[in-house]
Motif scaffolding. Structure first.
Motif, PDB file in Angstrom:
ATOM      1  N   GLY A   1      67.828 117.931   2.424  1.00  0.00           N
ATOM      2  CA  GLY A   1      68.265 116.879   1.509  1.00  0.00           C
ATOM      3  C   GLY A   1      69.138 115.842   2.189  1.00  0.00           C
ATOM      4  O   GLY A   1      68.976 114.635   1.963  1.00  0.00           O
ATOM      5  N   ALA A   2      70.066 116.285   3.022  1.00  0.00           N
ATOM      6  CA  ALA A   2      70.954 115.349   3.722  1.00  0.00           C
ATOM      7  C   ALA A   2      70.163 114.472   4.689  1.00  0.00           C
ATOM      8  O   ALA A   2      70.403 113.258   4.777  1.00  0.00           O
ATOM      9  CB  ALA A   2      72.052 116.114   4.459  1.00  0.00           C
ATOM     10  N   LEU A   3      69.223 115.072   5.408  1.00  0.00           N
ATOM     11  CA  LEU A   3      68.408 114.284   6.332  1.00  0.00           C
ATOM     12  C   LEU A   3      67.515 113.322   5.556  1.00  0.00           C
ATOM     13  O   LEU A   3      67.358 112.161   5.945  1.00  0.00           O
ATOM     14  CB  LEU A   3      67.574 115.188   7.240  1.00  0.00           C
ATOM     15  N   ALA A   4      66.963 113.787   4.444  1.00  0.00           N
ATOM     16  CA  ALA A   4      66.122 112.917   3.611  1.00  0.00           C
ATOM     17  C   ALA A   4      66.920 111.724   3.102  1.00  0.00           C
ATOM     18  O   ALA A   4      66.437 110.584   3.125  1.00  0.00           O
ATOM     19  CB  ALA A   4      65.545 113.712   2.445  1.00  0.00           C
ATOM     20  N   LYS A   5      68.146 111.978   2.660  1.00  0.00           N
ATOM     21  CA  LYS A   5      68.991 110.886   2.169  1.00  0.00           C
ATOM     22  C   LYS A   5      69.259 109.879   3.287  1.00  0.00           C
ATOM     23  O   LYS A   5      69.184 108.665   3.080  1.00  0.00           O
ATOM     24  CB  LYS A   5      70.305 111.452   1.620  1.00  0.00           C
ATOM     25  N   ARG A   6      69.554 110.380   4.472  1.00  0.00           N
ATOM     26  CA  ARG A   6      69.808 109.509   5.621  1.00  0.00           C
ATOM     27  C   ARG A   6      68.589 108.635   5.930  1.00  0.00           C
ATOM     28  O   ARG A   6      68.725 107.479   6.323  1.00  0.00           O
ATOM     29  CB  ARG A   6      70.159 110.365   6.843  1.00  0.00           C
ATOM     30  N   LEU A   7      67.384 109.201   5.732  1.00  0.00           N
ATOM     31  CA  LEU A   7      66.149 108.487   6.055  1.00  0.00           C
ATOM     32  C   LEU A   7      65.554 107.736   4.863  1.00  0.00           C
ATOM     33  O   LEU A   7      64.541 107.060   5.005  1.00  0.00           O
ATOM     34  CB  LEU A   7      65.106 109.467   6.609  1.00  0.00           C
ATOM     35  N   GLY A   8      66.159 107.903   3.684  1.00  0.00           N
ATOM     36  CA  GLY A   8      65.652 107.225   2.494  1.00  0.00           C
ATOM     37  C   GLY A   8      64.321 107.764   2.020  1.00  0.00           C
ATOM     38  O   GLY A   8      63.433 106.999   1.635  1.00  0.00           O
ATOM     39  N   THR A   9      64.165 109.072   2.053  1.00  0.00           N
ATOM     40  CA  THR A   9      62.907 109.696   1.655  1.00  0.00           C
ATOM     41  C   THR A   9      63.199 110.994   0.902  1.00  0.00           C
ATOM     42  O   THR A   9      64.346 111.273   0.560  1.00  0.00           O
ATOM     43  CB  THR A   9      62.004 109.929   2.893  1.00  0.00           C
ATOM     44  N   ALA A  10      62.180 111.790   0.660  1.00  0.00           N
ATOM     45  CA  ALA A  10      62.312 113.039  -0.085  1.00  0.00           C
ATOM     46  C   ALA A  10      62.475 114.229   0.857  1.00  0.00           C
ATOM     47  O   ALA A  10      61.909 114.246   1.960  1.00  0.00           O
ATOM     48  CB  ALA A  10      61.082 113.259  -0.961  1.00  0.00           C
ATOM     49  N   ALA A  11      63.231 115.221   0.407  1.00  0.00           N
ATOM     50  CA  ALA A  11      63.465 116.422   1.204  1.00  0.00           C
ATOM     51  C   ALA A  11      62.154 117.130   1.544  1.00  0.00           C
ATOM     52  O   ALA A  11      61.975 117.634   2.660  1.00  0.00           O
ATOM     53  CB  ALA A  11      64.411 117.367   0.468  1.00  0.00           C
ATOM     54  N   ARG A  12      61.231 117.174   0.596  1.00  0.00           N
ATOM     55  CA  ARG A  12      59.948 117.843   0.842  1.00  0.00           C
ATOM     56  C   ARG A  12      59.179 117.141   1.962  1.00  0.00           C
ATOM     57  O   ARG A  12      58.554 117.788   2.802  1.00  0.00           O
ATOM     58  CB  ARG A  12      59.110 117.879  -0.423  1.00  0.00           C
ATOM     59  N   ALA A  13      59.233 115.817   2.005  1.00  0.00           N
ATOM     60  CA  ALA A  13      58.551 115.062   3.062  1.00  0.00           C
ATOM     61  C   ALA A  13      59.182 115.363   4.423  1.00  0.00           C
ATOM     62  O   ALA A  13      58.472 115.523   5.423  1.00  0.00           O
ATOM     63  CB  ALA A  13      58.600 113.569   2.765  1.00  0.00           C
ATOM     64  N   VAL A  14      60.506 115.470   4.454  1.00  0.00           N
ATOM     65  CA  VAL A  14      61.195 115.844   5.692  1.00  0.00           C
ATOM     66  C   VAL A  14      60.760 117.235   6.116  1.00  0.00           C
ATOM     67  O   VAL A  14      60.468 117.482   7.294  1.00  0.00           O
ATOM     68  CB  VAL A  14      62.728 115.768   5.518  1.00  0.00           C
ATOM     69  N   GLY A  15      60.682 118.169   5.162  1.00  0.00           N
ATOM     70  CA  GLY A  15      60.252 119.538   5.471  1.00  0.00           C
ATOM     71  C   GLY A  15      58.849 119.587   6.050  1.00  0.00           C
ATOM     72  O   GLY A  15      58.589 120.318   7.015  1.00  0.00           O
ATOM     73  N   GLN A  16      57.943 118.790   5.499  1.00  0.00           N
ATOM     74  CA  GLN A  16      56.568 118.761   6.019  1.00  0.00           C
ATOM     75  C   GLN A  16      56.528 118.179   7.431  1.00  0.00           C
ATOM     76  O   GLN A  16      55.786 118.675   8.290  1.00  0.00           O
ATOM     77  CB  GLN A  16      55.657 117.972   5.074  1.00  0.00           C
ATOM     78  N   ALA A  17      57.317 117.162   7.686  1.00  0.00           N
ATOM     79  CA  ALA A  17      57.366 116.590   9.034  1.00  0.00           C
ATOM     80  C   ALA A  17      57.952 117.599  10.018  1.00  0.00           C
ATOM     81  O   ALA A  17      57.445 117.746  11.138  1.00  0.00           O
ATOM     82  CB  ALA A  17      58.178 115.301   9.043  1.00  0.00           C
ATOM     83  N   CYS A  18      58.996 118.312   9.599  1.00  0.00           N
ATOM     84  CA  CYS A  18      59.586 119.343  10.463  1.00  0.00           C
ATOM     85  C   CYS A  18      58.548 120.417  10.782  1.00  0.00           C
ATOM     86  O   CYS A  18      58.420 120.851  11.929  1.00  0.00           O
ATOM     87  CB  CYS A  18      60.792 119.983   9.790  1.00  0.00           C
ATOM     88  N   ALA A  19      57.814 120.852   9.771  1.00  0.00           N
ATOM     89  CA  ALA A  19      56.831 121.916   9.945  1.00  0.00           C
ATOM     90  C   ALA A  19      55.684 121.495  10.857  1.00  0.00           C
ATOM     91  O   ALA A  19      55.030 122.338  11.465  1.00  0.00           O
ATOM     92  CB  ALA A  19      56.295 122.348   8.586  1.00  0.00           C
ATOM     93  N   SER A  20      55.436 120.202  10.980  1.00  0.00           N
ATOM     94  CA  SER A  20      54.344 119.696  11.814  1.00  0.00           C
ATOM     95  C   SER A  20      54.791 119.307  13.218  1.00  0.00           C
ATOM     96  O   SER A  20      53.994 118.776  13.998  1.00  0.00           O
ATOM     97  CB  SER A  20      53.696 118.482  11.130  1.00  0.00           C
TER      98      SER A  20
END
Length: 165
Positions: free
Chosen positions: A93-112
């Motif tokens: 959530g904190a990284l998503a907020k920093r990037l202006g996106t959703a936590a789930r999208a950050v999680g998918q990018a991390c997983a890939s």
């Protein structure tokens, strides 16, 4: 098992390595009992030295050519991951907020992430717990993430008395 240019030993598993030319393009976590390469070319030897430095000092900055392949969004997330200091995990959530996106999208990018450790996706955790890792919520992937987090936290708390590079 996919073809690898080398298979390297790591404290918590083995690592399958792929290069494109001189650039490291993939690093896969393999089972601990995967056979390790006995002959390493210059690229794999350099990576092995860099990983050894990380095993001794989690704040080590990798000095080798690596080229992640992904979408523009994934690349943006992966660049942000490389700015998270060792031993200082951040929530999705904190990284998503920093990037202006959703936590789930950050999680998918991390997983890939094709280059874990070098692009430290393990430093992103859930608001309540470790979270997932490599598209998994249990099992060996989470054991690897837990090991990496502990390795970095212990070194930051004086658990590893070796000097920084």
């Amino acid at each position: 098992m996919p073809a690898y240019d080398a298979i390297l030993a790591a404290p918590m598993c083995t690592l399958g390595v792929r290069f494109t030319g001189d650039a490291l393009t993939r690093l896969d976590y393999l089972l601990a009992d995967a056979p390790v390469s006995t002959r390493l070319d210059a690229r794999a030897r350099q990576l092995n030295r860099e990983l050894d430095a990380y095993w001794h000092n989690p704040a080590h900055l990798f000095d080798l050519l690596f080229v992640p392949r992904g979408t523009p969004f994934q690349l943006r997330v992966w660049h942000a991951l490389m700015r998270i200091p060792a031993g200082k995990p951040m929530t999705y959530g904190a990284l998503a907020k920093r990037l202006g996106t959703a936590a789930r999208a950050v999680g998918q990018a991390c997983a890939s992430n094709p280059l874990p450790i070098l692009i430290p996706c393990h430093r992103v955790v859930a608001a309540s717990g470790v979270g997932g890792f490599m598209h998994a919520a249990t099992g060996a992937p989470l054991d690897v993430k837990t090991w990496l987090l502990a390795h970095e936290l212990n070194a930051g708390e004086g658990g590893d008395e070796r000097r920084a590079d």
